[in-house]
Design a protein around this motif. Structure first.
Motif, PDB file in Angstrom:
ATOM      1  N   SER A  32      36.333  48.952  47.541  1.00 13.62           N
ATOM      2  CA  SER A  32      36.447  48.801  46.342  1.00 13.62           C
ATOM      3  C   SER A  32      35.777  48.067  45.675  1.00 13.62           C
ATOM      4  N   ARG A  38      39.491  52.674  39.853  1.00 10.38           N
ATOM      5  CA  ARG A  38      40.631  52.469  40.912  1.00 10.38           C
ATOM      6  C   ARG A  38      40.889  53.955  41.577  1.00 10.38           C
ATOM      7  N   SER A  42      40.762  54.050  45.744  1.00  9.01           N
ATOM      8  CA  SER A  42      41.824  54.650  46.487  1.00  9.01           C
ATOM      9  C   SER A  42      41.501  55.737  47.407  1.00  9.01           C
TER      10      SER A  42
END
Length: 140
Positions: A32, A38, A42
């Motif tokens: 990350s 995001r 993920s």
């Protein structure tokens, strides 16, 4: 009533399961740190998990099958140590006595490397290294 050895084995399983969770969490944090969104973070975390749990071993098995078992030689145990999921499997599925007698793929794994303290230390390195990378990336 369970014998004390069974309790120690269960405690070892619990510790190694927590360590494996920490490994994949630290890998996700590191991924990350290099992702812009995001969603990408993920997806990267899931891809990393998928690679180590399934693809890595399939690649090793493919090389072993194609070479008739002779391609990796002494490098094979080291390559197993480069996968935290394999370390977890060695710690929990195979006891030191089982390692050489029951299962073909891990029969080339040296008993000296099957020490739980050594394998646990390597798992801790798998936690610390990605977190260190993420900390470096987040430095202003």
């Amino acid at each position: 009533k369970l014998p004390m050895a069974d309790w120690f084995q269960y405690a070892g399983f619990m510790v190694s399961a927590v360590l494996l969770g920490w490994v994949f969490l630290s890998l996700a944090v590191a991924a990350s740190a290099f992702c812009a969104s995001r969603t990408a973070a993920s997806g990267a975390a899931i891809a990393i998990w998928f690679f180590f749990v399934l693809v890595y071993d399939l690649l090793l098995l493919g090389v072993l099958v194609l070479s008739g078992g002779s391609a990796l030689g002494a490098l094979f145990p080291v390559l197993l140590m480069l996968n935290p999921a394999d370390i977890f499997r060695i710690l929990n599925i195979f006891g030191p006595a089982d390692l050489h007698t029951l299962f073909g793929l891990l029969s080339v794994f040296p008993a000296g490397l099957a020490d739980p303290l050594l394998l646990g230390s390597i798992m801790l390195l798998w936690v610390a290294a990605p977190l260190g990378l993420a900390a470096w990336r987040f430095k202003p």
